[in-house]
Design a protein around this motif. Structure first.
Motif, PDB file in Angstrom:
ATOM      1  N   GLU A  76      -4.898   0.263  -3.595  1.00 19.19           N
ATOM      2  CA  GLU A  76      -5.121  -0.083  -2.185  1.00 19.19           C
ATOM      3  C   GLU A  76      -6.003  -1.336  -2.102  1.00 19.19           C
ATOM      4  O   GLU A  76      -6.686  -1.702  -3.050  1.00 19.19           O
ATOM      5  CB  GLU A  76      -5.812   1.075  -1.480  1.00 19.19           C
ATOM      6  N   THR A 109       0.847  -1.188   0.000  1.00 25.06           N
ATOM      7  CA  THR A 109       0.000   0.000   0.000  1.00 25.06           C
ATOM      8  C   THR A 109       0.886   1.241   0.000  1.00 25.06           C
ATOM      9  O   THR A 109       2.120   1.151  -0.038  1.00 25.06           O
ATOM     10  CB  THR A 109      -0.908  -0.003   1.232  1.00 25.06           C
ATOM     11  N   ASN A 110       0.272   2.417   0.039  1.00 23.52           N
ATOM     12  CA  ASN A 110       1.041   3.666   0.053  1.00 23.52           C
ATOM     13  C   ASN A 110       1.922   3.784   1.283  1.00 23.52           C
ATOM     14  O   ASN A 110       3.013   4.362   1.234  1.00 23.52           O
ATOM     15  CB  ASN A 110       0.094   4.864  -0.017  1.00 23.52           C
ATOM     16  N   ASP A 111       1.462   3.240   2.411  1.00 28.23           N
ATOM     17  CA  ASP A 111       2.264   3.338   3.644  1.00 28.23           C
ATOM     18  C   ASP A 111       3.206   2.162   3.826  1.00 28.23           C
ATOM     19  O   ASP A 111       3.807   1.996   4.894  1.00 28.23           O
ATOM     20  CB  ASP A 111       1.337   3.461   4.858  1.00 28.23           C
ATOM     21  N   GLY A 112       3.346   1.295   2.775  1.00 28.53           N
ATOM     22  CA  GLY A 112       4.296   0.189   2.835  1.00 28.53           C
ATOM     23  C   GLY A 112       3.743  -1.076   3.436  1.00 28.53           C
ATOM     24  O   GLY A 112       4.503  -2.031   3.650  1.00 28.53           O
ATOM     25  N   THR A 113       2.459  -1.151   3.696  1.00 25.64           N
ATOM     26  CA  THR A 113       1.859  -2.346   4.277  1.00 25.64           C
ATOM     27  C   THR A 113       1.545  -3.359   3.180  1.00 25.64           C
ATOM     28  O   THR A 113       1.030  -2.991   2.111  1.00 25.64           O
ATOM     29  CB  THR A 113       0.573  -1.990   5.030  1.00 25.64           C
TER      30      THR A 113
END
Length: 237
Positions: A234, A150-154
């Motif tokens: 996402e 995802t955008n936050d690296g998850t």
């Protein structure tokens, strides 16, 4: 008094002039022009050198010798540049048409078989029973265990989500696939449709399977990547 006398004199002068004009007209009308036929200069027909009635005019001998008979043009090859009128037509012969410069092979229309009860093994791979599988053309399989960021690296299970999205799209509907027979064994590679919708195009457009680099669907994968759809976006909730 002087003005009255001047007016009367002028009126008398106009009346006299009108009388003279009318008298001259009557005289010209009563005296027609007298023409004397002997005074006319009429040429003698014998001096004009006219042809006799019923005679056919002939060309002078010099002109007849210079005139060549017309050549009959006979079309031998309608598509040829030029005309037989300007060439020697003594030994013309009709020849067979030239063959094509290259071997033109018409692409045979593929046969389509209707396959029932599809089961999605992965995005881009569909099974029909235990012994038949179809790997969809123009797209690469998205493994079910693939993960994406995802955008936050998850990390999230995008492969399993892609398989679920393909199942929802097919909804157990029959597929029309390019295959000569519905009774094959093992795995084949073919293009399949649900109604009029190409399954490979749908997967590439929404980003659930990446198109092969040499495929015409590669532009759809780039659009999905830019719009962050499917595998490039996402997680779907």
């Amino acid at each position: 008094m002087r003005r009255i006398s001047t007016f009367i004199a002028g009126a008398i002068g106009l009346l006299f002039w009108a009388y003279l004009v009318m008298a001259a007209g009557e005289r010209l009308h009563d005296d027609p022009v007298d023409y004397n036929i002997e005074d006319l200069d009429v040429p003698d027909p014998a001096e004009l050198g006219l042809p006799e009635v019923g005679a056919v005019a002939q060309d002078p001998p010099e002109l007849a010798m210079q005139t060549e008979p017309k050549r009959q043009v006979r079309a031998i090859e309608p598509d040829a540049f030029g005309s037989p009128a300007f060439t020697d037509t003594g030994d013309l012969e009709r020849v067979a048409a030239r063959g094509p410069l290259s071997n033109v092979q018409e692409r045979a229309k593929p046969r389509v078989a209707l396959l029932h009860r599809p089961f999605s093994l992965a995005a881009g791979v569909v099974a029909f029973g235990a012994d038949q599988r179809v790997r969809l053309a123009d797209v690469m399989e998205t493994p079910a265990d693939r993960t994406c960021l995802t955008n936050d690296g998850t990390e999230w299970p995008c492969g399993a989500m892609a398989r679920t999205q393909q199942r929802l799209f097919l909804r157990n509907r029959s597929l029309a696939c390019e295959t000569s027979s519905a009774a094959w064994q093992g795995e084949i590679r073919a293009r399949c449709w649900v109604g009029v919708q190409d399954v490979s195009t749908w997967l590439a457009k929404y980003g659930w399977a990446e198109a092969e680099p040499s495929s015409a669907l590669a532009v759809l994968t780039e659009e999905a990547r830019a719009a962050r759809r499917g595998l490039f976006g996402e997680p779907v909730r």
